[in-house]
Scaffold this active site. Structure first.
Site, PDB file in Angstrom:
ATOM      1  N   CYS A   1       0.856  -1.182   0.000  1.00  0.00           N
ATOM      2  CA  CYS A   1       0.000   0.000   0.000  1.00  0.00           C
ATOM      3  C   CYS A   1       0.892   1.232   0.000  1.00  0.00           C
ATOM      4  O   CYS A   1       1.983   1.225  -0.542  1.00  0.00           O
ATOM      5  CB  CYS A   1      -0.948  -0.020   1.187  1.00  0.00           C
ATOM      6  SG  CYS A   1      -0.133   0.051   2.786  1.00  0.00           S
TER       7      CYS A   1
ATOM      8  N   HIS B   1      -5.035   9.674   5.169  1.00  0.00           N
ATOM      9  CA  HIS B   1      -5.355   8.256   4.989  1.00  0.00           C
ATOM     10  C   HIS B   1      -6.769   8.023   5.522  1.00  0.00           C
ATOM     11  O   HIS B   1      -6.998   7.999   6.725  1.00  0.00           O
ATOM     12  CB  HIS B   1      -4.345   7.380   5.740  1.00  0.00           C
ATOM     13  CG  HIS B   1      -4.287   5.967   5.256  1.00  0.00           C
ATOM     14  ND1 HIS B   1      -5.260   5.041   5.522  1.00  0.00           N
ATOM     15  CD2 HIS B   1      -3.358   5.334   4.492  1.00  0.00           C
ATOM     16  CE1 HIS B   1      -4.932   3.882   4.974  1.00  0.00           C
ATOM     17  NE2 HIS B   1      -3.778   4.030   4.340  1.00  0.00           N
TER      18      HIS B   1
END
Length: 687
Positions: free
Chosen positions: A40, A608
Site C-alpha cells: 500500500c 489516509h
C-alpha cells in the site's frame, strides 16, 4: 488489490534483487509461507500460512525496514515508507517469488502490450509465440557469449591479423582454429538446445527431444548421404538415399532452428496421447521408447526436411525484398521492431537470421535491427541525462542499468519495459532515431554479418561495412537521445508527481528515523533547534469534520508510533474529505483511501481515509481529484460511504500526517474534541 505508494517511484525492470529484499522474505518464513503479497502507501502487506514464529525484532533490524506490524488472521505488515515500491519490485525479482504478488509488474506491462496486437486476441497465436520465446530465452546468454567470439575473429580479420576466417578454402593456424572453435559449439549444436527447451515447454521429456534431434546430427547420419546410390539435390546442399525403399533427405542440420521446433511440437502432442493410453506404472519406460520409435523416423524423413526448406523459403522471401530494395528493407525493419518486440513477434525473425547464416553464409536483417536497438538505447541515455539533472535517483538507477544492458549486451528489454512503454512520450522520439539509422544503412546499400550477434557496441566489428554500420547506429543513438532531452519524457502531470516524489524520497530515511522516536505529536520546542517562539510556517485545517483523535490513539501501530509521519487522527462525522490547504496532489489513490499532497508551504501531507480501507478496493469511495491536480483549501478530494466501511469492519479514523517533519521546527496539534472541515488542526513552525 494492489495500491500505489505515496511517494511515486519509477517502476523498473527487475534485475538483481537487493539483499534486504531477500532478508525480508527469509525473516517471515520464506516464499513458501506466503499466501498473498501486495503493498500500500507505505508498507508491504503479507498474508501468511503461519505468522506465529516470526521474530519481529529480526524483521525490524533489516535495513530499509521502519517497523513490522503483526495482525490477525496471519496477516503481517512490514513498514518501508516512501521506497515501498522499490522494495516490492526487488522482492518480486527473487526467483522464489515468481508465483506471488499482483500489480504493475514487468510481466503486466508485457501482457498489456500483447493485448494490443494479434497475440492478445487469439489464444493459439499467443501460445505459439510464448513457446517460441521460451525455446530461445534460456540460451540467449550462450548465444551472446558465442557472438562475442565471432566478433573478435571478425575484428582480427579486419585488422589483417588473420585471413578472412569464414571464407571458403581458408585454413587458419592451429591456434586460431582453436579460438574459432570456441563459438562453434553453441551454433553447431543449437538445434539440440532448442529441441530441449521446446520439448520441455510443450510437456515432453526434454532429453527425449534432445535425443531425437541428435540422431540427424550424428556423423553417421551425414555419412548416409555419401553412400553409393545417393542422389545430390538442391544444388548439392542435400542428398537423397533410399532407406527401406523410402527416400531419406540427408542435409546439414547444424544451426537449424525450425526442425527442432516442429519436432518438439509433434513430440508434445504425442507424449500427451501416449500418457493417456499407457498405464502410469510403466510410462517411464514405454513413453520415451515409443516416442523415439515414432519420432526419430518421422523427424528424419519428414519433419526435418520440411523445417529446413520451409525456413529457407521464409529467408529467401525476405532476401528477395532486400535484393529488390535494400533501402526499403533497411527503413522498414528498424521502424517495425519497436512494435514487434513488445508483442513478441520478433522471435521468428531471430530464427530466420540464424537460418540465413547457415544457408547463405551471412545475414542482412541484423544491420537494420541495430538501428532500432541503438535508437532504443539512445532514448534511455536521454532519460538518464534528465534523471541526473533532475536528481531523480530511482530513474537514474533504472536508466543506468538499462543502458549498460543495451550498450554492452545488445539487450533492449530493460529499456523497453522498464522505461519506454511506461512513458509513451519516448516512442515518437525513438522512432525518429530508428528512421535516421535505417535511412543511412539503406542509402549505403545495407550491411551484412556472418554471425548471429546481439547488436551492441562490442559487436560492431562483426559487420562487413563497419564505417557505414557504426555511423548509422551512432546517428540513431544521438537522434533519439537529443530528442528526448529536448522534449522530455514525462507528461505535465508526471512532472508534477515526480518533483514531489523526488523530494519525498530524498528525505524518507531521515524522516523515518526522526518519526520513529515520537509516539505523539511534537510540542513546540520539541525538535532540536525549535523554540517556544518559533516562526509559524503553516496552519493546516482539518480535511474532514469529526472528532480529533491523538496520534497515539489511532488504531494502527504504524500510524500511532509516528513511523509514517507526525500529526493527528480525525474520526469523521461527515462523508467528504477536503484539501486542508492549497497545493498539488502528488498521489490520489484510485481506491480513494489515501492522498498525498505537497502544500505550498512545503509541507508534505498524507491523508489516509480509514484504517486498512485499501482492502475495499475502491468500494464506497468516490474520488474527486487526480495526481497532478492543483487544489485549494476546501477542494473536495473524496466522498465515502460510511456504511460500506463500517459494515466491512474497518475503522473510519483518518490519520492526517506531515511526512517530512525533519524540515520543520515543531508540529503541533492545536485542536481537540469536535472540529469542522477547515478548522485549524495542526500548526507547523519553521526551524
Amino acid at each position: 488489490m494492489r495500491e500505489s505508494h505515496l511517494s511515486l517511484q519509477h517502476p523498473k525492470e527487475p534485475q538483481v534483487a537487493s539483499k534486504p529484499a531477500a532478508d525480508i522474505i527469509n525473516s517471515i518464513g520464506g516464499a513458501d509461507n506466503i499466501v498473498g503479497f501486495t503493498h500500500c502507501a507505505t508498507r508491504l502487506r503479507f498474508t501468511l500460512k503461519d505468522a506465529s514464529g516470526i521474530d519481529q525484532a529480526a524483521v525490524e533490524a533489516i535495513p530499509l525496514v521502519l517497523g513490522a506490524v503483526p495482525q490477525t488472521g496471519n496477516r503481517y505488515q512490514v513498514v518501508i515508507g516512501g521506497a515501498v515500491e522499490t522494495v516490492y519490485n526487488d522482492i518480486m525479482a527473487l526467483p522464489e517469488m515468481k508465483n506471488h504478488g499482483t500489480g504493475d509488474s514487468i510481466a503486466d506491462v508485457k501482457a498489456a502490450e500483447r493485448a494490443k496486437g494479434p497475440r492478445g486476441k487469439f489464444a493459439a497465436l499467443d501460445t505459439f509465440f510464448e513457446i517460441l520465446s521460451d525455446s530461445f530465452r534460456p540460451i540467449l546468454g550462450a548465444l551472446l557469449g558465442a557472438s562475442l567470439f565471432i566478433t573478435f575473429m571478425a575484428l582480427m580479420a579486419t585488422l589483417g591479423v588473420i585471413p578472412a576466417w569464414n571464407a571458403p578454402g581458408v585454413t587458419l593456424d592451429p591456434s586460431w582454429q582453436f579460438i574459432n572453435l570456441m563459438w562453434q559449439g553453441v551454433f553447431v549444436f543449437l538445434p539440440l538446445m532448442v529441441a530441449y527447451n521446446a520439448s520441455k515447454r510443450l510437456g515432453a521429456d526434454p532429453w527425449v527431444g534432445f535425443g531425437i534431434m541428435a540422431v540427424v546430427m550424428l556423423p553417421g547420419f551425414a555419412a548416409l548421404g555419401q553412400t553409393a546410390g545417393a542422389e545430390s539435390v538442391f544444388g548439392g546442399h542435400a542428398s537423397v538415399v533410399q532407406i527401406f525403399g523410402l527416400p531419406l533427405t540427408v542435409t546439414d542440420y547444424s544451426s537449424q532452428v525450425f526442425p527442432p521446433l516442429m519436432m518438439a511440437a509433434v513430440l508434445g502432442l504425442l507424449t500427451k496421447g501416449l500418457k493417456k493410453i499407457i498405464p502410469s506404472s510403466v510410462q517411464l519406460i514405454f513413453v520415451p521408447f515409443l516416442s523415439m520409435l515414432i519420432m526419430i523416423p518421422l523427424t528424419a524423413f519428414l519433419i526435418g526436411p520440411m523445417g529446413v526448406y520451409g525456413g529457407a523459403g521464409l529467408g529467401n522471401f525476405l532476401k528477395s525484398i532486400n535484393d529488390f530494395s535494400p533501402f526499403i528493407f533497411a527503413v522498414v525493419i528498424p521502424l517495425a521492431y519497436p512494435f514487434m518486440v513488445p508483442l513478441g513477434l520478433h522471435w521468428p525473425l531471430n530464427a530466420i537470421m540464424l537460418l540465413n547464416i547457415q544457408s547463405l553464409g551471412y545475414d542482412f536483417i541484423q544491420g537494420p535491427m541495430g538501428a532500432w536497438n541503438f535508437a532504443c538505447f539512445g532514448a534511455t541515455a536521454g532519460v538518464l541525462f534528465l534523471a541526473i539533472r533532475e536528481k531523480d535517483r530511482l530513474m537514474k538507477q533504472t536508466a543506468t542499468g538499462a543502458l549498460a544492458a543495451g550498450l554492452l549486451g545488445g539487450i533492449s528489454e530493460p529499456s523497453l519495459y522498464g522505461i519506454h512503454l511506461r512513458f509513451k512520450r519516448i516512442y515518437p522520439r525513438m522512432l525518429v532515431g530508428c528512421l535516421v539509422g535505417g535511412v543511412i544503412i539503406g542509402l549505403g546499400g545495407g550491411v551484412k554479418t556472418s554471425a548471429f550477434v546481439f547488436t551492441s557496441l562490442l559487436t560492431i566489428p562483426a559487420f562487413d561495412n563497419i564505417p557505414l554500420y557504426a555511423g548509422a547506429v551512432a546517428a540513431s543513438f544521438i537522434t533519439a537521445m537529443v530528442l528526448v532531452i529536448i522534449s522530455g519524457y514525462k507528461t505535465p502531470e508526471q512532472k508534477a508527481e515526480a518533483s514531489a516524489a523526488i523530494a519525498l524520497a530524498a528525505e524518507s530515511n531521515e524522516d523515518a528515523a526522526f518519526a520513529s522516536n515520537a509516539a505523539a505529536p511534537v510540542v513546540a520546542g520539541g525538535t532540536g533547534t525549535a523554540t517556544a517562539v518559533a516562526t509559524l510556517l503553516a496552519t493546516i485545517g482539518s480535511p474532514v469534520a469529526g472528532i480529533v483523535v491523538p496520534l497515539a490513539d489511532v488504531p494502527d501501530p504504524v500510524f500511532s508510533k509516528g513511523i509514517v509521519g507526525i500529526g493527528v487522527g480525525v474520526d469523521p462525522t461527515e462523508d467528504t474529505v477536503y484539501a486542508p490547504a492549497a497545493g498539488k496532489v502528488v498521489v490520489a489513490q484510485p481506491t480513494g483511501h489515501a492522498f498525498g499532497l505537497l502544500l505550498d508551504s512545503g509541507v508534505e501531507l498524507l491523508i489516509h481515509v480509514g484504517i486498512d480501507t485499501v482492502n475495499l478496493a475502491g468500494k464506497g469511495f468516490d474520488v474527486k481529484v487526480a495526481a497532478g491536480d492543483r487544489v485549494e483549501a476546501g477542494t473536495p478530494l473524496v466522498t465515502f460511504d460510511r456504511k460500506v466501511i463500517e459494515d466491512a469492519g474497518y475503522s473510519l479514523v483518518t490519520p492526517v500526517l506531515v511526512t517530512n517533519p525533519r524540515k520543520f521546527g515543531s508540529i503541533d496539534e492545536v485542536s481537540s474534541g469536535q472540529v469542522t472541515a477547515g478548522a485549524p488542526l495542526i500548526t507547523v513552525a519553521a526551524k
